[in-house]
Design a protein around this motif. Structure first.
Motif, PDB file in Angstrom:
ATOM      1  N   UNK A   1      -2.349   1.993  -8.083  1.00  0.00           N
ATOM      2  CA  UNK A   1      -2.619   1.109  -6.941  1.00  0.00           C
ATOM      3  C   UNK A   1      -3.547   1.735  -5.912  1.00  0.00           C
ATOM      4  N   UNK A   2      -3.706   3.041  -5.926  1.00  0.00           N
ATOM      5  CA  UNK A   2      -4.620   3.691  -4.971  1.00  0.00           C
ATOM      6  C   UNK A   2      -6.040   3.170  -5.141  1.00  0.00           C
TER       7      UNK A   2
ATOM      8  N   UNK B   1     -11.465   3.977   1.981  1.00  0.00           N
ATOM      9  CA  UNK B   1     -11.640   2.710   1.272  1.00  0.00           C
ATOM     10  C   UNK B   1     -10.512   2.537   0.256  1.00  0.00           C
ATOM     11  N   UNK B   2      -9.300   2.393   0.776  1.00  0.00           N
ATOM     12  CA  UNK B   2      -8.112   2.286  -0.081  1.00  0.00           C
ATOM     13  C   UNK B   2      -8.231   1.107  -1.045  1.00  0.00           C
ATOM     14  N   UNK B   3      -7.665   1.288  -2.236  1.00  0.00           N
ATOM     15  CA  UNK B   3      -7.540   0.214  -3.223  1.00  0.00           C
ATOM     16  C   UNK B   3      -8.886  -0.316  -3.697  1.00  0.00           C
TER      17      UNK B   3
ATOM     18  N   UNK C   1     -11.820   5.145  -4.699  1.00  0.00           N
ATOM     19  CA  UNK C   1     -10.626   5.985  -4.708  1.00  0.00           C
ATOM     20  C   UNK C   1     -10.171   6.329  -6.137  1.00  0.00           C
ATOM     21  N   UNK C   2     -11.046   6.110  -7.118  1.00  0.00           N
ATOM     22  CA  UNK C   2     -10.636   6.319  -8.511  1.00  0.00           C
ATOM     23  C   UNK C   2     -10.217   7.763  -8.768  1.00  0.00           C
TER      24      UNK C   2
ATOM     25  N   UNK D   1       0.833  -1.200   0.000  1.00  0.00           N
ATOM     26  CA  UNK D   1       0.000   0.000   0.000  1.00  0.00           C
ATOM     27  C   UNK D   1       0.875   1.260   0.000  1.00  0.00           C
ATOM     28  N   UNK D   2       0.708   2.147   0.996  1.00  0.00           N
ATOM     29  CA  UNK D   2       1.510   3.374   1.013  1.00  0.00           C
ATOM     30  C   UNK D   2       2.995   3.066   1.161  1.00  0.00           C
TER      31      UNK D   2
END
Length: 303
Positions: free
Chosen positions: A237-238, A187-189, A193-194, A85-86
């Motif tokens: 990936x976000x 709501x990552x990934x 998050x678009x 992730x980050x």
């Protein structure tokens, strides 16, 4: 010496993490970005620690500082690098794709883009284990959530709006699953998050990127081989599922002899040891000094 570096994501940050980390220029710069004097004292406040902007900025800065303090003690370079992730920001820096200062500056911009999306649709992440794949897919569709992270086997993380996550958790518990709400308030990934991914892509358009100096594996795009693919993957990936199971397989294919996790907690090291028990993994949180970490790497990676 053949070893891999894995950079942790957010969610397990705690005041006692990285007990050996010295208060160097990168640490002080991170505190200045956050407007705090003492990052350990700041992490003792759960509300502060769980804020997305604080967590992403802090964890990226501390990971960069940790690797900066370890790297001079370790020769040669890692054989493979990946970030969760980050954690990809620090991983891309460790692989030579972006400068450490650039990675540190990008972290709050990434968080800001994600927070704008979350302000419209508040969301989060839910870890689920102990449930069959068909049952998981059924409840995922019924609750209206998405697969945010694939950790391998029966362990997954779902993401979505808060109400939908509550429905997913209720159904999962009723089906006998173990559930844990992560300390992440976006709501990552997921597709929610678009717009953040698109915004971050525009931010990265003007950032200098380089081809990796070591094998670098992405959450969203397998191996990164050049600057353009790195820039695209770091933004994508976000809003895409993190394929951490594939990252681990790709790292294992490099035939590394041990793995070091840099960041808070031991989550990535535990997942690695469960999946690849013949190749030992340890987390930086396990050690009391950089010298001890270097000694462990040397004792395993030189075999």
């Amino acid at each position: 010496m053949s070893f891999a570096l894995l950079f942790s994501g957010q969610g397990t940050q705690h005041p006692a993490m990285l007990p050996w980390l010295a208060d160097d220029e990168r640490v002080r710069d991170t505190c200045a970005r956050l407007g705090i004097d003492d990052w350990r004292r700041a992490l003792a406040d759960p509300f502060w620690a769980e804020r997305n902007d604080n967590a992403q900025t802090l964890l990226t800065g501390l990971a960069l500082a940790a690797w900066g303090q370890l790297a001079p003690l370790i020769i040669p370079s890692p054989a493979a690098v990946a970030g969760y992730s980050v954690g990809e920001l620090a991983a891309f820096s460790a692989a030579g794709v972006i400068e450490p200062a650039t990675a540190a500056a990008l972290a709050p911009l990434r968080a800001e883009a994600m927070d704008r999306c979350a302000a419209r649709v508040p969301g989060g992440l839910l870890a689920i284990s102990g449930i069959s794949e068909p049952e998981l897919e059924r409840l995922r569709v019924k609750a209206g959530v998405e697969l945010a992270i694939r950790n391998g086997g029966p362990n997954v993380i779902l993401g979505g709006p808060l109400v939908a996550l509550e429905d997913a958790e209720r159904m999962a518990v009723a089906a006998g699953a173990q559930c844990t709400r992560l300390r992440v308030n976006v709501a990552s990934h997921t597709s929610w998050m678009r717009e953040a991914a698109e915004s971050f892509s525009r931010t990265l358009a003007d950032v200098p990127f380089h081809a990796p100096q070591v094998a670098l594996f992405s959450n969203a795009a397998d191996r990164i081989r050049d600057a353009s693919s790195g820039r695209a993957a770091l933004a994508a990936q976000i809003a895409r599922t993190v394929r951490w199971d594939e990252c681990m397989e790709n790292v294992m294919a490099r035939q590394v002899r041990c793995v070091l996790e840099i960041g808070p907690g031991q989550a990535l090291a535990r997942m690695w040891n469960q999946r690849c028990p013949t190749v030992p993994a340890r987390a930086c949180d396990d050690f009391r000094s950089p010298a001890a970490i270097a000694a462990w790497l040397s004792s395993h990676a030189d075999r």
